[in-house]
Design an enzyme around this catalytic site. Sequence first.
Site, PDB file in Angstrom:
ATOM      1  N   SER A 101     -10.530   1.897 -23.727  1.00  0.00           N
ATOM      2  CA  SER A 101     -10.488   0.791 -22.348  1.00  0.00           C
ATOM      3  C   SER A 101      -9.932   1.748 -20.992  1.00  0.00           C
ATOM      4  CB  SER A 101      -9.371  -0.165 -22.456  1.00  0.00           C
ATOM      5  OG  SER A 101      -9.823  -0.803 -23.699  1.00  0.00           O
ATOM      6  N   HIS A 122     -17.605   1.402 -23.242  1.00  0.00           N
ATOM      7  CA  HIS A 122     -16.826   0.619 -23.221  1.00  0.00           C
ATOM      8  C   HIS A 122     -17.054  -0.710 -23.407  1.00  0.00           C
ATOM      9  CE1 HIS A 122     -13.490  -1.950 -20.852  1.00  0.00           C
ATOM     10  NE2 HIS A 122     -12.968  -1.563 -21.948  1.00  0.00           N
ATOM     11  N   GLU A 134     -19.870  -0.500 -20.606  1.00  0.00           N
ATOM     12  CA  GLU A 134     -19.957   0.457 -19.490  1.00  0.00           C
ATOM     13  C   GLU A 134     -20.062   1.958 -20.312  1.00  0.00           C
ATOM     14  OE1 GLU A 134     -16.947  -1.085 -16.361  1.00  0.00           O
ATOM     15  OE2 GLU A 134     -16.114  -1.277 -18.218  1.00  0.00           O
ATOM     16  N   ASN A 173     -12.429  -3.172 -15.332  1.00  0.00           N
ATOM     17  CA  ASN A 173     -11.122  -3.424 -15.322  1.00  0.00           C
ATOM     18  C   ASN A 173     -10.440  -2.958 -13.882  1.00  0.00           C
ATOM     19  OD1 ASN A 173     -10.098  -4.403 -17.736  1.00  0.00           O
ATOM     20  ND2 ASN A 173     -10.562  -2.691 -18.973  1.00  0.00           N
TER      21      ASN A 173
END
Length: 292
Positions: A101, A122, A134, A173
Amino acid sequence: MEGVAVVGAGLMGRRLAGVVARAGHPVTLVEVVPEALDAGLADARAMAPESTIDGTSSVVDGVGGVDLVIEAIVEDLAIKQDLFATMGEANPGAILCSNSSVLPITEIAERVADGSRCAGTHFWNPPDLIPIVEVVRGARTSDDTMDRTYGFMAGIGKLPVRVEKDVPGFVGNRLQHALWREAIDLVATGVCDPETVDLVVRNTIGLRLGEMGPIENADYVGLDLTLAIHEAVLPSICREPHASPYLRELVAKGQLGAKTGHGFLTWPDGAREQAAVRLSAHVQQQLADNAH
Ligand SMILES: NC(=O)c1ccc[n+]([C@@H]2O[C@H](COP(=O)([O-])OP(=O)(O)OC[C@H]3O[C@@H](n4cnc5c(N)ncnc54)[C@H](O)[C@@H]3O)[C@@H](O)[C@H]2O)c1
């Protein structure tokens, strides 16, 4: 691409194995803890009962003959680097992906001789529900690896996106935590209480975001207006480069949120489970609506 190995059968790995197997690829699940391997295999096979899913505790055996590996072990750079070094030697041709992550794929792949075949992939939790993967380019990732990884993810029914630079938090994120930083700052500086933050988000931008992202929305309202709003608002928006002292204080007091009964909010017994059910139902409903 045919055979795929998923390394790590924890929360993410077991469901990743299920997602890949469901799409028709033979999958090998690699896990060092025997109980986790058994439980992971059972979960993955329940998601893809018609598929071939093998299990092993040996990384070398598990990744040896496959075309693509997805690593989903503990979020620890040194352990991931060791694993990638081992995998690089055990299989000199496969594409090696990490589901990390936050850790840079460039560093995770540092000890793989041919770093051109390493990329970030990801997935979001739960990986069988959330569409986006991702696909992250590290410093040495080749165009061919980006293209083949992207193609593989599209082929298993995910919605891949290209992240062309190995930046912490990738795209999703970074955006999410820009919002969380401001949310915490609004509470910490006494602008409103924590309940109000969530009430406002859920009943304003939350209603729109599933349909219209910030870039389209900026165009939609007009970039002249967006410019004027930014001139007025950005100077007072939180831009602290570190975690909020208010958040640190809660953590130091043991107020860790749902799992301890208190965080920003109070969580009575059973509230965490109810929230999980509520969230999952909402996500599934939105995905069903979007499909029509
Ligand atoms: N949990 C999430 O919401 C989430 C979301 C996106 C990405 N990720 C990332 O996915 C990865 C896995 O996260 P998780 O939540 O599934 O972790 P987890 O702790 O649930 O599972 C990790 C598993 O890897 C196993 N393992 C550790 N070292 C190993 C090795 N050398 N070889 C084989 N197996 C090994 C552990 O025994 C454990 O079963 C992490 O990099 C994490 O950052 C997690």
